[in-house]
Enzyme design. Structure first.
Site, PDB file in Angstrom:
ATOM      1  N   GLU A  25       0.816  -1.222   0.000  1.00  0.00           N
ATOM      2  CA  GLU A  25       0.000   0.000   0.000  1.00  0.00           C
ATOM      3  C   GLU A  25       0.847   1.269   0.000  1.00  0.00           C
ATOM      4  O   GLU A  25       0.319   2.365   0.134  1.00  0.00           O
ATOM      5  CB  GLU A  25      -0.962  -0.021   1.187  1.00  0.00           C
ATOM      6  N   GLU A  82     -10.412  -4.966   8.874  1.00  0.00           N
ATOM      7  CA  GLU A  82      -9.324  -3.983   8.882  1.00  0.00           C
ATOM      8  C   GLU A  82      -8.304  -4.285   7.802  1.00  0.00           C
ATOM      9  O   GLU A  82      -7.862  -3.392   7.094  1.00  0.00           O
ATOM     10  CB  GLU A  82      -8.656  -3.951  10.259  1.00  0.00           C
ATOM     11  N   TYR A  85      -5.089  -9.699   3.337  1.00  0.00           N
ATOM     12  CA  TYR A  85      -3.833  -9.787   2.596  1.00  0.00           C
ATOM     13  C   TYR A  85      -3.568 -11.230   2.221  1.00  0.00           C
ATOM     14  O   TYR A  85      -3.724 -12.138   3.048  1.00  0.00           O
ATOM     15  CB  TYR A  85      -2.669  -9.264   3.446  1.00  0.00           C
ATOM     16  N   VAL A  86      -3.156 -11.419   0.977  1.00  0.00           N
ATOM     17  CA  VAL A  86      -2.700 -12.719   0.492  1.00  0.00           C
ATOM     18  C   VAL A  86      -1.324 -12.498  -0.121  1.00  0.00           C
ATOM     19  O   VAL A  86      -1.132 -11.571  -0.928  1.00  0.00           O
ATOM     20  CB  VAL A  86      -3.679 -13.317  -0.540  1.00  0.00           C
ATOM     21  N   GLY A  96      -8.157 -15.148  -1.085  1.00  0.00           N
ATOM     22  CA  GLY A  96      -8.883 -13.939  -0.712  1.00  0.00           C
ATOM     23  C   GLY A  96     -10.377 -14.199  -0.614  1.00  0.00           C
ATOM     24  O   GLY A  96     -11.032 -13.801   0.355  1.00  0.00           O
ATOM     25  N   ASN A 123      -6.418   1.117  -5.737  1.00  0.00           N
ATOM     26  CA  ASN A 123      -6.271  -0.335  -5.772  1.00  0.00           C
ATOM     27  C   ASN A 123      -7.400  -0.977  -6.585  1.00  0.00           C
ATOM     28  O   ASN A 123      -8.270  -1.667  -6.056  1.00  0.00           O
ATOM     29  CB  ASN A 123      -6.228  -0.885  -4.339  1.00  0.00           C
ATOM     30  N   TYR A 130     -13.693  -7.080  -5.042  1.00  0.00           N
ATOM     31  CA  TYR A 130     -14.789  -6.896  -4.090  1.00  0.00           C
ATOM     32  C   TYR A 130     -16.128  -6.736  -4.801  1.00  0.00           C
ATOM     33  O   TYR A 130     -17.138  -7.310  -4.394  1.00  0.00           O
ATOM     34  CB  TYR A 130     -14.532  -5.689  -3.192  1.00  0.00           C
TER      35      TYR A 130
END
Length: 158
Positions: A25, A82, A85-86, A96, A123, A130
């Protein structure tokens, strides 16, 4: 593939995943949590969050860290994701989705009204992922944060 709840022995792995996520990130300097912090806040007298670990062949390849929030409009608790992560070597392998599926199951099992999270606006692979699961962006809402000096100033502790 398996998804399980983390144990105190997973703290070094959780810390490593947090650092890798922060680097992805582009915020590695913001990942200040130590293993001692994680041990205390995840597995101490009052756990503040829970962690799911994704594994393949007994190797940890990803995690989801979450905690409960509350909706006054629904009169129910919710779940806030929160971090998800993979590890890059395991991406595209369904981890994921498996982590989010298990977290959705937990949300429903606990009679929570919603599962929510934030994603960085740049991202686009995550946003597309999502949205492909049926999640939607909350238009008209902006995230605010008080931290560091501003938080101390408002709390009157400086």
């Amino acid at each position: 593939m398996s998804i399980r709840f983390a144990t105190p022995e997973d703290v070094p792995t959780i810390r490593r995943f947090i650092q890798e996520l922060a680097e992805f990130e582009k915020l590695p300097h913001d990942a200040k949590a130590t293993e001692a912090d994680l041990q205390s806040t995840l597995f101490g007298d009052r756990p503040y969050a829970e962690v799911l670990i994704a594994e393949q062949a007994d190797e940890s390849v990803g995690f989801a860290l979450f905690f409960h929030n509350y909706s006054t409009w629904q009169g129910k608790p919710g779940v806030y994701l929160e971090d998800l992560y993979v590890h890059p070597s395991a991406r595209g392998g369904g981890f994921g989705k498996a982590l989010l599926t298990r977290l959705a199951e937990i949300t429903v099992e606990r009679d929570c009204g919603r599962l929510e999270w934030s994603v960085l606006d740049w991202n686009t692979p995550a946003i597309d992922f999502y949205e492909g699961l049926g999640a939607f962006q909350m238009d008209g809402w902006s995230t605010f944060r008080l931290a560091d000096d501003a938080l101390d100033d408002l709390a009157g502790s400086r």
